[in-house]
Each structure stands twice: as C-alpha cells, then as structure tokens.
Design a protein around this motif. Structure first.
Motif, PDB file in Angstrom:
ATOM      1  N   GLN A   1       0.803  -1.226   0.000  1.00  0.00           N
ATOM      2  CA  GLN A   1       0.000   0.000   0.000  1.00  0.00           C
ATOM      3  C   GLN A   1       0.840   1.282   0.000  1.00  0.00           C
ATOM      4  N   ALA A   2       1.855   1.323   0.853  1.00  0.00           N
ATOM      5  CA  ALA A   2       2.639   2.550   1.028  1.00  0.00           C
ATOM      6  C   ALA A   2       3.383   2.954  -0.245  1.00  0.00           C
ATOM      7  N   GLU A   3       3.675   1.982  -1.104  1.00  0.00           N
ATOM      8  CA  GLU A   3       4.451   2.302  -2.305  1.00  0.00           C
ATOM      9  C   GLU A   3       3.575   2.612  -3.514  1.00  0.00           C
ATOM     10  N   ARG A   4       2.282   2.406  -3.370  1.00  0.00           N
ATOM     11  CA  ARG A   4       1.405   2.653  -4.522  1.00  0.00           C
ATOM     12  C   ARG A   4       1.250   4.150  -4.769  1.00  0.00           C
ATOM     13  N   SER A   5       1.135   4.508  -6.051  1.00  0.00           N
ATOM     14  CA  SER A   5       0.943   5.924  -6.324  1.00  0.00           C
ATOM     15  C   SER A   5      -0.539   6.263  -6.153  1.00  0.00           C
ATOM     16  N   GLU A   6      -0.764   7.498  -5.747  1.00  0.00           N
ATOM     17  CA  GLU A   6      -2.144   7.891  -5.439  1.00  0.00           C
ATOM     18  C   GLU A   6      -2.998   8.027  -6.688  1.00  0.00           C
ATOM     19  N   LEU A   7      -2.348   8.456  -7.778  1.00  0.00           N
ATOM     20  CA  LEU A   7      -3.105   8.681  -9.013  1.00  0.00           C
ATOM     21  C   LEU A   7      -2.817   7.579 -10.021  1.00  0.00           C
ATOM     22  N   GLY A   8      -3.834   7.228 -10.786  1.00  0.00           N
ATOM     23  CA  GLY A   8      -3.624   6.335 -11.914  1.00  0.00           C
ATOM     24  C   GLY A   8      -2.906   7.095 -13.020  1.00  0.00           C
ATOM     25  N   LEU A   9      -2.460   6.384 -14.053  1.00  0.00           N
ATOM     26  CA  LEU A   9      -1.692   7.024 -15.123  1.00  0.00           C
ATOM     27  C   LEU A   9      -2.463   8.167 -15.779  1.00  0.00           C
ATOM     28  N   LEU A  10      -3.683   7.909 -16.193  1.00  0.00           N
ATOM     29  CA  LEU A  10      -4.452   8.951 -16.881  1.00  0.00           C
ATOM     30  C   LEU A  10      -4.776  10.119 -15.957  1.00  0.00           C
ATOM     31  N   GLU A  11      -5.076   9.796 -14.716  1.00  0.00           N
ATOM     32  CA  GLU A  11      -5.339  10.866 -13.734  1.00  0.00           C
ATOM     33  C   GLU A  11      -4.107  11.749 -13.582  1.00  0.00           C
ATOM     34  N   LYS A  12      -2.951  11.099 -13.512  1.00  0.00           N
ATOM     35  CA  LYS A  12      -1.700  11.838 -13.349  1.00  0.00           C
ATOM     36  C   LYS A  12      -1.451  12.754 -14.548  1.00  0.00           C
ATOM     37  N   LEU A  13      -1.640  12.213 -15.743  1.00  0.00           N
ATOM     38  CA  LEU A  13      -1.382  13.007 -16.945  1.00  0.00           C
ATOM     39  C   LEU A  13      -2.342  14.194 -17.017  1.00  0.00           C
TER      40      LEU A  13
ATOM     41  N   ASP B   1      24.483  18.159  -4.168  1.00  0.00           N
ATOM     42  CA  ASP B   1      23.766  17.904  -5.407  1.00  0.00           C
ATOM     43  C   ASP B   1      22.552  17.082  -4.980  1.00  0.00           C
ATOM     44  N   LEU B   2      21.347  17.517  -5.341  1.00  0.00           N
ATOM     45  CA  LEU B   2      20.164  16.777  -4.915  1.00  0.00           C
ATOM     46  C   LEU B   2      20.239  15.353  -5.448  1.00  0.00           C
ATOM     47  N   GLN B   3      20.076  14.391  -4.568  1.00  0.00           N
ATOM     48  CA  GLN B   3      20.065  12.987  -4.988  1.00  0.00           C
ATOM     49  C   GLN B   3      18.653  12.618  -5.418  1.00  0.00           C
ATOM     50  N   SER B   4      18.559  11.519  -6.125  1.00  0.00           N
ATOM     51  CA  SER B   4      17.241  11.144  -6.634  1.00  0.00           C
ATOM     52  C   SER B   4      16.231  10.921  -5.496  1.00  0.00           C
ATOM     53  N   GLU B   5      16.689  10.431  -4.339  1.00  0.00           N
ATOM     54  CA  GLU B   5      15.752  10.267  -3.201  1.00  0.00           C
ATOM     55  C   GLU B   5      15.218  11.630  -2.744  1.00  0.00           C
ATOM     56  N   HIS B   6      16.036  12.678  -2.832  1.00  0.00           N
ATOM     57  CA  HIS B   6      15.590  14.010  -2.426  1.00  0.00           C
ATOM     58  C   HIS B   6      14.590  14.565  -3.445  1.00  0.00           C
ATOM     59  N   GLU B   7      14.947  14.384  -4.722  1.00  0.00           N
ATOM     60  CA  GLU B   7      14.063  14.883  -5.779  1.00  0.00           C
ATOM     61  C   GLU B   7      12.703  14.208  -5.682  1.00  0.00           C
ATOM     62  N   ARG B   8      12.729  12.915  -5.450  1.00  0.00           N
ATOM     63  CA  ARG B   8      11.462  12.191  -5.402  1.00  0.00           C
ATOM     64  C   ARG B   8      10.652  12.550  -4.163  1.00  0.00           C
ATOM     65  N   TYR B   9      11.324  12.841  -3.074  1.00  0.00           N
ATOM     66  CA  TYR B   9      10.576  13.288  -1.897  1.00  0.00           C
ATOM     67  C   TYR B   9       9.835  14.592  -2.231  1.00  0.00           C
ATOM     68  N   LEU B  10      10.548  15.509  -2.863  1.00  0.00           N
ATOM     69  CA  LEU B  10       9.949  16.819  -3.166  1.00  0.00           C
ATOM     70  C   LEU B  10       8.724  16.685  -4.065  1.00  0.00           C
ATOM     71  N   VAL B  11       8.842  15.897  -5.143  1.00  0.00           N
ATOM     72  CA  VAL B  11       7.719  15.828  -6.091  1.00  0.00           C
ATOM     73  C   VAL B  11       6.633  14.840  -5.674  1.00  0.00           C
ATOM     74  N   GLU B  12       7.040  13.732  -5.054  1.00  0.00           N
ATOM     75  CA  GLU B  12       6.043  12.688  -4.783  1.00  0.00           C
ATOM     76  C   GLU B  12       5.388  12.835  -3.417  1.00  0.00           C
ATOM     77  N   LYS B  13       6.157  13.267  -2.438  1.00  0.00           N
ATOM     78  CA  LYS B  13       5.589  13.343  -1.089  1.00  0.00           C
ATOM     79  C   LYS B  13       5.163  14.768  -0.743  1.00  0.00           C
ATOM     80  N   HIS B  14       6.029  15.729  -1.053  1.00  0.00           N
ATOM     81  CA  HIS B  14       5.750  17.088  -0.589  1.00  0.00           C
ATOM     82  C   HIS B  14       4.780  17.842  -1.496  1.00  0.00           C
ATOM     83  N   PHE B  15       5.164  18.034  -2.765  1.00  0.00           N
ATOM     84  CA  PHE B  15       4.313  18.843  -3.650  1.00  0.00           C
ATOM     85  C   PHE B  15       3.293  18.017  -4.430  1.00  0.00           C
ATOM     86  N   LYS B  16       3.614  16.764  -4.667  1.00  0.00           N
ATOM     87  CA  LYS B  16       2.732  15.885  -5.450  1.00  0.00           C
ATOM     88  C   LYS B  16       2.431  16.445  -6.829  1.00  0.00           C
TER      89      LYS B  16
END
Ligand code: ATP
Ligand code: MN
Length: 478
Positions: free
Chosen positions: A296-308, A348-363
């Motif tokens: 559950q925790a790793e699933r994305s909140e939006l489906g592909l079309l919803e995301k696009l 240099d922002l690492q990929s874990e940092h970038e992903r936190y910003l877009v996936e967890k913080h700003f979505k």
C-alpha cells in the motif's frame, strides 16, 4: 497488390462493412480452427478473421499459429461474437510466413517485462510494447510540431565531438587507432594526431554548445538527437545511449525558459492524450494491475491517466534550491533519518531528495532554480549573489529529473573567469566564446531526456522498456 491492404485500425472503425478488403498481419491467437485474431501493429486491437470450415485444408490449418504472417481477403461484416464490432469473413487466406509454435518465444499469455527485454526483437508484437512505441512515435512527432509551430529551427548538432568540456570522464571515445600498439608521443601518452580526426574525439553528451551557436543566428533552435554517456549508472532512469531534445533561445531569460519547458511538457502529454487514447487506456490498466502487487505505502495515489490530466491542468510548482533544501531539512523523512545521502546547502540533490519533493511534498512537477554554482556547469549564468546560478531542473513524479536547463552566461569576462576557475581550456573553446564576443545576448535553453518523457507518459518503470533496443552497461544486444 500490397498497396490494396487495409490497416486493421481503419477496419475496426467499421466504415467498410459490406466491402471486400485485404488485410495482412501476424496471428495473435487461433481458436476453434476458425477464429484468427490478426494484428498489424496499427492498434492493439486485433481484427477477427473467420475462416469458415472447408476454406483451408488440414495442412494449412496447422500452419496458422501464433506469430505466423497472413494475407487475408474477405468481406467486412458486423460481428456476431462478443468483443468486436466487425470481423472479416475470409474468402482467401495466404500464409506469408510460418511461425513454428514450438519455437516461437511469445506465447499467448502474459510475459514478464524482464523476459521480454531478452526478446526485444519480438516484443514489439506484444500489447504493452505496441502501446509504448506508438506513443513514443507520437511524442517525437509532437516535439517537432511544438517547435515548428513556434518558428524554431531544427538544427542537427554533431554526434562526434572533440570538445569534452561537458562530459569529463563520461564520454565514449571514437577512434580508428589500433588498440594494440597505438602511436605514442615521447612521454608515452597516445598520439591522437595520428587518429582519424587528428585529435581526440568522443560521442557527444549534449548538443547544447553547438545549439547556442545556432541560437545566435536563428534566435530559436532545437536539437533532437542521440546522446551518449558512458556513466556506469545501472538505474531505471539511465541509458548509455538516449535521445535528447535541446531547445536554445536567444532573448530568453530563466523565466521564459521555465515557461517554455512547462508548455512543452504539457503539449507533449496533451498530444498523446488526444492521439493515443486507446493505448494510454491500455497502459493505465496495466499500471493499475502492477500497482496492486505493491505494498500500500508504495502505490501511487493517481492512476496514469489521472496523473497526466493533473499535469496538463495544473501549473508546475516553482521553488529555489534553497527552498528545496529547507523543505528537505524540515521533512519527516529527514528527521527520521530516511535519506541515505546527507542534506545540507551545497549538495547535489540525490534522486531520493528529488522524489521526496515531487512525490511526497508537492505531489506535482517541480521546477527548482538557483542551484549552487559549484555543482553546475560552467556556462550557467551567475546570479547576483555570486553563489548560485540561473539553473532550472524540472523534477517529475516517478521519474526525478526530466529536464535540466539554465539561462546561459552571456557576459564574456564572467564566463572566462568561470572557465579558468573550473580548468576548462578556453583556447579550445574559442569558437564558443566568439558568441560572447560578437553580438552576445541573454539566452537560455534546456535538455529534455526523451526516454524519461516517454516513461512519464506511459508509466513504464524501467527506461529500458521505452527505447527499442537499450544500451546499458554490459548490455548491447540486437
Ligand atoms: P541525472 O542527474 O539524472 O543523471 P543529468 O543531470 O546528468 O541527469 P543533464 O546533463 O542535465 O542530466 O541532461 C539533461 C536531461 O537528459 C536530463 O534531465 C534527463 O532527462 C536526461 N538524461 C541525462 N542522462 C541520461 C541518461 N543517462 N539516460 C537517459 N536520460 C538521461
Ligand atoms: Mn547524469
């Protein structure tokens, strides 16, 4: 004779009912010695060909196997069966090419992406890769459309380059010198004056520097070509050979650059949504199923079309690098020591940092500007603080960095100072510096990794699955 062929996509629209047509393709399945599902790659949907009893002899019936290629002539009729609106009632079936069912690697069942990567020469014939590569095509077309509509000139920058200003250590050498006993100089080092070009050459890591030369005449150019990086990054986001789109614009500052990049990404998505609705719906479904098998925790909140849809309809978040660092330092992830790499101003922002910003913080996609000069390339424009440069990276959910760009340093003295600080030989780059000597103007540009964009639109998790034949460390098949 072959040009009389009707594409299956056209047939399925139903407009030909009552007409005689010829259709060609490859057998996906054959049921009850009567119903052939035929596919020609124009769509994932198959046309059902009905071979009435007696049309084919015993021996020919056995030759209709998954993977075999057929030429079918017959009448288009409304289908009685479920699952399709029309079918072709065959009056003649010619087997163009046999496919030994025992040996054909693709069975009519679900194969893993890993297995299909090994069979990349055949995987185009599957629904997933059919959808992915039709969308890839559409996106490439949309790239040209976007820039053409805005008056950009498509400039073909070289693949072989003698400048290594950008790619220190990450380049593939191009040489015709013998590997054994190459000519050497007195100090024992290799004598590249004997090499094909009379100097040391490599495959390009970016067309930007040459792109800038074009922008200083045409005002706006873009490149779209193969790019090579010998970085040993065995990740789901890195290829050794990938395609990059690099627009370069005179009379643009960092703000204009961000606006263009955002509009560009949104255009590409919108184009695919309009022209590849069926394939996207298929991939949306595929991803939803894949997600079900994740915790559950790793699933994305939006489906592909919803995301696009979300990305097309909403503005990207814009923050500075300093904001980004502060958000990370304040984050629960940081406080709970969830990051592998340290966080402090200057990293240099690492990929874990970038992903936190877009996936967890700003979505949502985030544009980060104002990176420390020390971690960015020499040509980026120095900000007034003397510490940061007018860089902009766009980070996308599920992908991380998708665009890297900047306003370029147009002031000759500052650029020369920066180059000498970074030990970049100015003599060899004299042609580049000429743009700053003769009619320099504020200008900006960015690079979009095409495969990362295809990943974003298709929802494919591994970059190896969005390029026909992937080149990665220790892997160069086909
Ligand atoms: P990363 O930090 O992810 O390796 P980068 O900073 O090296 O990226 P740039 O040099 O800015 O990337 O290249 C511009 C764009 O090209 C990136 O934003 C990305 O979309 C794409 N890109 C870079 N390297 C690769 C690669 N090895 N394979 C596929 N795409 C790449
Ligand atoms: Mn990189």
């Amino acid at each position: 004779m072959f040009n009389k062929r009707t594409k299956i996509k056209v047939l399925l629209s139903g407009e030909q009912i009552g007409q005689e047509v010829t259709v060609m393709g490859w057998v996906r399945t054959f049921r009850n010695n009567q119903f052939i599902a035929l596919n020609d790659g124009s769509t994932n949907n198959n046309i059902q060909v009905v071979a009435e009893l007696g049309l084919l002899g015993e021996a020919d019936l056995k030759r209709i196997t998954t993977g075999a290629s057929l030429k079918v002539t017959g009448e288009v009729v409304a289908s009685l069966g479920k699952g399709q609106a029309v079918e072709v009632k065959a009056t003649a079936i010619e087997i163009l090419g046999d496919s030994d069912a025992e040996k054909y690697p693709l069975q009519p069942k679900k194969h893993s992406l890993e297995f299909l990567r090994e069979k990349a020469h055949l995987r185009f014939r599957t629904n997933t890769f059919g959808a992915v590569f039709r969308i890839r095509h559409s996106l490439a077309f949309a790239v040209h459309q976007f820039f053409n509509d805005r008056g950009f000139v498509y400039l073909h920058t070289p693949i072989i380059t003698s400048s290594d200003a950008e790619g220190a250590g990450e380049m593939f050498r191009v040489t015709t010198l013998p590997l054994e006993n190459p000519p050497t100089q007195e100090d024992g080092s290799i004598d590249f004056s004997e090499d094909f070009f009379g100097k040391s050459t490599n495959l390009t890591v970016s067309g930007q520097l040459e792109g800038e030369l074009g922008a200083m005449a045409f005002s706006e150019i873009y490149t779209f070509g193969p790019t090579f990086r010998a970085e040993n990054s065995n990740t789901t986001r890195h290829l050794a050979e990938f395609w990059m789109i690099e627009p370069e614009m005179a009379f643009h500052d960092i703000e204009d650059n961000m606006n263009l990049a955002e509009a560009f990404i949104q255009h590409l998505i919108r184009y695919a949504m309009e022209h590849n609705a069926e394939d996207l719906a298929f991939l949306d479904q595929r991803l939803a199923e894949e997600e079900k098998s994740k915790p559950q925790a790793e699933r994305s909140e939006l489906g592909l079309l919803e995301k696009l849809r979300f990305v097309v309809e909403n503005k990207f978040e814009r923050i500075t690098y300093t904001d980004a660092i502060n958000i990370l330092l304040e984050s629960p992830a940081y406080k709970k020591k969830k990051f592998k790499y340290e966080v402090s101003w200057g990293i240099d922002l690492q990929s874990e940092h970038e992903r936190y910003l877009v996936e967890k913080h700003f979505k949502k996609p985030v544009i980060v500007t104002g990176y420390p000069a020390a971690i960015k390339a020499f040509y980026m424009r120095m900000n007034d603080d003397g510490k940061t440069v007018a860089a902009m990276d766009i980070l996308a959910p599920g992908i991380g960095e998708i665009v890297g760009g900047s306003q370029r340093e147009e002031r000759l003295e500052i650029l020369e100072k920066r180059m000498s600080d970074m030990h970049i030989p100015a003599e060899e780059m004299s042609w580049y510096l000429d743009t700053r000597r003769f009619g320099t103007v504020p200008h900006a540009g960015f690079g979009l990794g095409f495969e990362r964009m295809v990943q974003f639109v298709t929802g494919m998790g591994n970059i190896r699955d969005v390029i026909p034949f992937a080149r990665t460390p220790k892997n160069c098949e086909f």
